[in-house]
Design an enzyme around this catalytic site. Sequence first.
Site, PDB file in Angstrom:
ATOM      1  N   PHE A   9       0.834  -1.204   0.000  1.00 37.16           N
ATOM      2  CA  PHE A   9       0.000   0.000   0.000  1.00 37.16           C
ATOM      3  C   PHE A   9       0.866   1.249   0.000  1.00 37.16           C
ATOM      4  O   PHE A   9       1.914   1.284   0.659  1.00 37.16           O
ATOM      5  CB  PHE A   9      -0.860   0.066   1.271  1.00 37.16           C
ATOM      6  CG  PHE A   9      -1.938  -0.962   1.364  1.00 37.16           C
ATOM      7  CD1 PHE A   9      -3.216  -0.694   0.891  1.00 37.16           C
ATOM      8  CD2 PHE A   9      -1.683  -2.197   1.944  1.00 37.16           C
ATOM      9  CE1 PHE A   9      -4.224  -1.646   0.992  1.00 37.16           C
ATOM     10  CE2 PHE A   9      -2.679  -3.156   2.037  1.00 37.16           C
ATOM     11  CZ  PHE A   9      -3.958  -2.884   1.562  1.00 37.16           C
ATOM     12  N   ASP A  10       0.394   2.261  -0.687  1.00 34.01           N
ATOM     13  CA  ASP A  10       0.814   3.608  -0.348  1.00 34.01           C
ATOM     14  C   ASP A  10       0.104   3.937   0.959  1.00 34.01           C
ATOM     15  O   ASP A  10      -0.997   3.457   1.213  1.00 34.01           O
ATOM     16  CB  ASP A  10       0.398   4.579  -1.447  1.00 34.01           C
ATOM     17  CG  ASP A  10       0.614   6.015  -1.034  1.00 34.01           C
ATOM     18  OD1 ASP A  10       1.758   6.372  -0.722  1.00 34.01           O
ATOM     19  OD2 ASP A  10      -0.375   6.767  -1.002  1.00 34.01           O
TER      20      ASP A  10
END
Length: 222
Positions: A9-10
Amino acid sequence: MAEVRWVTFDCFGTLVDWRRGISGGLELLFPGRGWELLEIYIRVEAVVQAEQPSMRYRDVMAETVRRVADEAGLELVTDNASVLGATIAYWPVFADVGPALAGLRAAGWRLALLTNCDRDIIGETQRRLGVHIDAVVTSEHVGSYKPSHNHFTQFAESFGATRENWVHAAQSYFHDIQPAHSLGIPSVWVNRLGQADDPSIAHAVVPDLIDLVRTVERVSTG
């Protein structure tokens, strides 16, 4: 032995409400101007990161605040440029994050963050996500900021992740979805802002994380 499967994930923008955090910090300095100045901030921060890819994120934020104030013709007290670094640990986590991350872990996925920030910042933020994160790659570690490919290549080299066992989920089309597409990494675009960029370069597009487990499973087998 079951294959290790990863969802990366960002963090800021995808899991943490980056826009509210930035605009709220700017509002503290310039009451009534926070949301207006946010749009300048977004544009200017990308320029600062490209100019100085090894600069720590706290310093990137401070330099960006200085340039935003200058562009908007606003007077900035010198010490106030650090407002975002001082408040980032308290920026709100989106309500759908905890259930989505817990659901992925329950389904056997390992979780990692590929984040444009420093180790200390992500350490403070990580404990507020409510779910164990297995790995983190920061800009401080790789010496650059996304959309540079370094986060992705470092993660792949460190954990043996490939397009067969890895899905990347992120809100930012510019910082994450485009480089993931370039590298052939299956991706889920979490289009929280309803942006009109070409959705075909992502393997799936969702408005939030509510149905993320099912989406990731579909992308990983597709």
